[in-house]
Design a protein around this motif. Structure first.
Motif, mmCIF file in Angstrom:
data_model
loop_
_atom_site.group_PDB
_atom_site.id
_atom_site.type_symbol
_atom_site.label_atom_id
_atom_site.label_comp_id
_atom_site.label_asym_id
_atom_site.label_seq_id
_atom_site.Cartn_x
_atom_site.Cartn_y
_atom_site.Cartn_z
ATOM 1 N N THR A 1 79.988 41.520 3.771
ATOM 2 C CA THR A 1 81.329 41.108 4.212
ATOM 3 C C THR A 1 81.213 39.857 5.066
ATOM 4 N N LEU B 1 75.190 46.037 22.883
ATOM 5 C CA LEU B 1 76.131 47.156 22.726
ATOM 6 C C LEU B 1 75.856 48.238 23.771
ATOM 7 N N TRP B 2 74.595 48.522 24.013
ATOM 8 C CA TRP B 2 74.249 49.535 25.030
ATOM 9 C C TRP B 2 74.726 49.103 26.415
ATOM 10 N N TYR C 1 76.924 38.158 17.738
ATOM 11 C CA TYR C 1 76.809 39.156 16.682
ATOM 12 C C TYR C 1 76.349 38.432 15.434
ATOM 13 N N ARG C 2 75.900 39.151 14.438
ATOM 14 C CA ARG C 2 75.620 38.559 13.130
ATOM 15 C C ARG C 2 76.952 38.197 12.500
ATOM 16 N N SER C 3 76.967 37.223 11.602
ATOM 17 C CA SER C 3 78.248 36.867 10.976
ATOM 18 C C SER C 3 78.462 37.547 9.631
ATOM 19 N N THR C 4 77.395 37.881 8.917
ATOM 20 C CA THR C 4 77.568 38.586 7.647
ATOM 21 C C THR C 4 77.387 40.078 7.869
ATOM 22 N N GLY C 5 78.440 40.861 7.625
ATOM 23 C CA GLY C 5 78.377 42.289 7.851
ATOM 24 C C GLY C 5 77.670 43.005 6.721
ATOM 25 N N GLY C 6 77.166 44.189 7.007
ATOM 26 C CA GLY C 6 76.622 45.036 5.958
ATOM 27 C C GLY C 6 75.140 45.292 6.101
ATOM 28 N N ASN C 7 74.433 44.403 6.752
ATOM 29 C CA ASN C 7 73.006 44.663 6.954
ATOM 30 C C ASN C 7 72.750 45.111 8.398
ATOM 31 N N LYS C 8 71.522 45.320 8.710
ATOM 32 C CA LYS C 8 71.184 45.936 9.990
ATOM 33 C C LYS C 8 71.376 44.985 11.177
ATOM 34 N N ILE C 9 71.583 45.562 12.343
ATOM 35 C CA ILE C 9 71.603 44.763 13.553
ATOM 36 C C ILE C 9 70.218 44.832 14.182
ATOM 37 N N HIS D 1 75.193 51.093 1.908
ATOM 38 C CA HIS D 1 75.782 49.763 1.699
ATOM 39 C C HIS D 1 75.213 49.045 0.473
#
Lengths: 437, 437, 437
Positions: free
Chosen positions: A130, B393-394, B377-385, A326
């Motif tokens: 996405t 986030l923590w 954040y990463r810009s392409t969603g769907g893969n791992k962080i 995914h």
């Protein structure tokens, strides 16, 4: 109120089949965080349960976020020199980078390649990718398909629109005797992926359907929302209402063959955490209880520090831990009727305990009341007592207004249902009453 | 403020060598709880760090104790019939019973023997013995040397003075941004014993030297004091100041080859206890954490019930558990450069966490803030962080003013340094601020 | 106050023999929850300790219960055609269903059979059965005896009375320096059963005898009562007095060869729970500590939610878990002198700690007080300290008014007696005083 019993009264395989058929019906739709795919999905849910649809305009500020432009797509392909579609959105909604801006161009393979996403480690699967917040276009395909692309020019066409519109979500609200709420939330923004999360939204839909036939202690709010931005949008528009949420569950990834996983709320000791743990530990030996972490599904939002709601997440396999996650391999074969049905039963059992888990007061708290004269004890002394009498003694002894029935079940080792039945009988006999909060 | 990083920037072996050389320089001095041995030791420490020397007169009442007479010694020996020194203080400061009163006499072996201290179980080692509060004289020697003494008369000479004078101690105070203090305490009263406690005072001296170059959150107070009576004297004269002590460490026995041991403060759950435990558990697998007990080093005094300060004790081998303890075998070979340096690094790592372990407030606590629009954040969603995004986030989720960065590091399993770096970045981006106490 | 030491000063075997002889003397009496069997039993207890007898009339309302009619029995038998007694109450008080109403009739075996109770799984044992609250008659006999009964008519005679009268119980009260009470309760309603509960009432009687010779911190109340209805009756008539109960023990089944079991009070963390656990864990390795459950002996009543008293239950084998339970096999051979005596010693050790378990205040809490000048330390420094000095340091460090001596004993691992001795010595030396509540 025995959801589980109710479920049993239908043919088991029938219920599982219906869940799977519903998922299959929704599978081809190209969903995203906005657009007509969401609307069509909500329409189909709305055929089964009473659904209130909300449309939130593009540009609306929701906490730190802004509702994005609405995305719709009609077609998309890459055509080779022969005029044949070598990548075709019509074959799978996964083939287009979700939220791709419109594009129509011809370019050599070298220029196209940076826009192609593949999974070299699973060369026959198509990845799901996405780009919601960065304007971009692209295609997803199997690695082998990409390797087969010959040098030369390709026609690129993405017939999408990315324009001011709305973000859409649905709510099903069931009135209970109390205005205290149980929240059940499922994300509905993923395109043709079965476990993530047609499984969750199907189980949520069926659970709402079953509960709508019941007299309920709590009110229930089912949310069918786009992930992240949808949850944030709902929270921003319902900040006051969150104060009524006593328990909550995010349902996601509940159709695969993995063991159950329950991820606790940020609080870690909420009643939903104890109830879900109890249900999963009762005869579902391989289930695992996970501590809260801030990455995951929409519990991220419900458990953000400003809200800190008692909301956990029920899954089978955990996101990101299975190779099909995914990818196009998360298809209708990856979930099955029996697993979907078992997940529904677990939800039913959790609801069943939430509904029954009250605290009581022993109305005869000084010494034991004389159970024998009420027909609640054996008449000949000297031999053993059974579990029914034992449950009565446990309920009487610990009904001091502070211990819930789940406390008593856990402490005694007697199943919750037997403890609840004992409490009802003792209420009928005038020995017990519900504790006031 | 990365003490550990700073230490790394020097040649490792060089730092360890310097520590050992410093210990070697101090080794021959005959120290005791008062007297010129202490003063000469403090002079040498004062060549490296800024030291304030206090002299407390004999007879001063310090709580339940009285500052004793000052003891000094020039020479001591036992001479046999041949006129040869069979026991000679000039060879080792251990040969005289520490705090021996002056004596000059001739007596037969039988009368001398009750004044001789040996270690039959280690017949070649000389024991370390003291008699601070009972006027006495004596000599310490190896058991084999004693067995070799022939019958006959011996000339006994202890050229000491035990007279009104002073008890001496040194303090190095480093001003930080806060008046809250970290106390680092080492006893300096033992004569020629290397691990107990030239190791501790050397590491403390070098730590003070390293910290003096830094911008510090806390103020640091390094005490170089005689054991027991020195700690009690300092406490009696600084009772008010103890209220500013937020964390503390006694450093003792940190040069030998044993595994690290951290003995918790009496409180057991003080921040220093958690920090030291965290540091020792991070990649120093064989370290052991001990519960508080009232016997040991000067934590006995800091943790007496009237003070109950959050002061633990860092050691390698624990006092009394190794045969070399309080004997001539605790010499310069018993400690080594690498072990001293590792102890200094542990202290640095502890200080590093104390300095950085603040609580923060998420300034966008309702739902997650949109990290993507800030490039977090990463810009392409769907893969791992990755772990960097996970750390953000923590930190965001648990920065509710109640959780410290160490809480978050422990709960997330992400290294403290990564958590701290995330907090700094989020502060820079305006998403986080330090919580007010 | 060393009950254990006191017990030691008598010949061990003598004390055990006396306990067993006392049980043997009481064994033949046909006891029940009311009647002359109880009175005769209390008379024999009253020959050893000072006992106040209460008589509560039939019909008295006691909470949810009513004191039943009084039952007395002179004779009972079943005679066959030959005129021979085939079941004879004179042989054992167990042969009659306890609380049988009077009956005199002749009937064929088929009509008699529903009134006969046997144990098919132990065909030579006679079961113990009761029917207190349902008017009924019956006989108990071995299964083999029943099988041997021939068809034909039988003369049935039960020469009992079930008439308005009284419920009887006894109390022994020992005045201590405080009006706070320790409750020791034993049920005395079972007929010829040795472990359940001639063992408990014998040990309680001897414990009261031993304690009556002592200067006591607490007051002690020993109850000798019919099970359930007796405890409820006492509670109903002494509701106010229960507020003075600080600790309590139910003694039952303490003569058999099984390992000790202590069942915790409902509170679970009462001082009696910790003390009994400590005593049983000290060198009685196979002892087990059980959580509270609402079925059992009279702790059911003391721990009902309206009272929630800190009362636990000391047993050897647990009721219902051994085959001899509530059968004729629970006879004088099932208990033995040595086991009875060991149980008495355990009670003594529990009392000993209850009596000594005070909290103290260190009167010199800033730093350690100088033990050496008071002769409480070694004079030559450098070697190890012994357990006596260590105990003093522990007591001084933790005597902050909050920690009890048992807290200190548990935390230090030093035996309670050594901790208590250290506390006494430090009190004598003016370094410690008892903390005010």
């Amino acid at each position: 109120m025995h959801i589980e019993a109710l479920a049993d009264s239908r043919s088991s395989s029938e219920l599982g089949q219906q869940l799977h058929l519903f998922a299959a019906d929704l599978y081809p739709i190209c969903r995203s965080i906005t657009g007509n795919g969401i609307r069509r999905t909500l329409d189909k849910i709305g055929e089964r349960i009473s659904l209130k649809i909300s449309e939130v305009p593009t540009g609306t500020q929701v906490f730190d976020w802004t509702v994005p432009k609405e995305w719709n797509i009609r077609d998309a392909y890459v055509k080779g020199a022969s005029g044949k579609r070598v990548i075709d959105f019509a074959r799978s909604s996964l083939h287009v980078l979700n939220y791709s801006m419109p594009v129509h161009a011809t370019m050599p393979l070298a220029m196209l390649k940076p826009h192609l996403f593949t999974l070299p480690e699973h060369p026959d699967w198509v990845p799901y990718r996405t780009s919601y917040y960065k304007e971009e276009w692209g295609f997803c395909l199997s690695h082998n398909e990409m390797l087969a692309l010959e040098e030369g020019d390709y026609e690129i066409f993405i017939d999408s629109t990315l324009e001011p519109g709305h973000l859409t979500y649905g709510e099903c609200f069931l009135h209970g005797r109390s205005s205290d709420e149980v929240l059940i939330s499922s994300h509905i923004c993923h395109p043709s992926l079965a476990n993530d999360n047609l499984s969750g939204l199907s189980v949520a839909t069926f659970l709402a359907q079953l509960l709508s036939e019941r007299d309920l202690r709590y009110s229930y709010r089912f949310l069918f929302i786009p992930g992240t931005i949808g949850a944030i949008t709902w929270l921003a528009r319902n900040q006051q209402a969150t104060e009524r949420i006593r328990h909550g569950l995010v349902l996601a990834g509940v159709g695969d063959a993995g063991a159950f996983h329950y991820k606790k709320s940020r609080r870690g000791d909420a009643e939903i955490d104890r109830v879900a743990t109890y249900v999963l530990n009762e005869g579902r030996g391989s289930a695992e209880i996970l501590d809260f972490s801030p990455y995951g599904y929409d519990e991220r939002q419900y458990c953000s520090p400003g809200f800190n709601l008692p909301v956990g997440c029920l899954m089978r396999s955990v996101w990101g831990t299975f190779p099909e996650y995914h990818t196009s391999a998360d298809n209708l074969d990856f979930i099955n009727p029996q697993q979907l049905e078992e997940s529904l039963r677990v939800c039913g059992a959790i609801v069943d305990i939430l509904e029954g888990n009250q605290r009581y007061c022993n109305l005869s708290p000084f010494g034991e009341p004389q159970l024998g004269k009420r027909g609640l004890y054996r008449s000949t002394g000297g031999n053993k007592i059974g579990v029914e009498i034992d449950a009565r003694l446990w309920v009487l002894n610990f009904s001091d207004g502070a211990h819930s029935l789940l406390d008593i079940a856990e402490r005694s080792g007697i199943p919750f249902a037997a403890i609840r039945d004992a409490a009802r009988l003792l209420c009928d006999k005038g020995l017990l009453s519900v504790a006031q909060d």
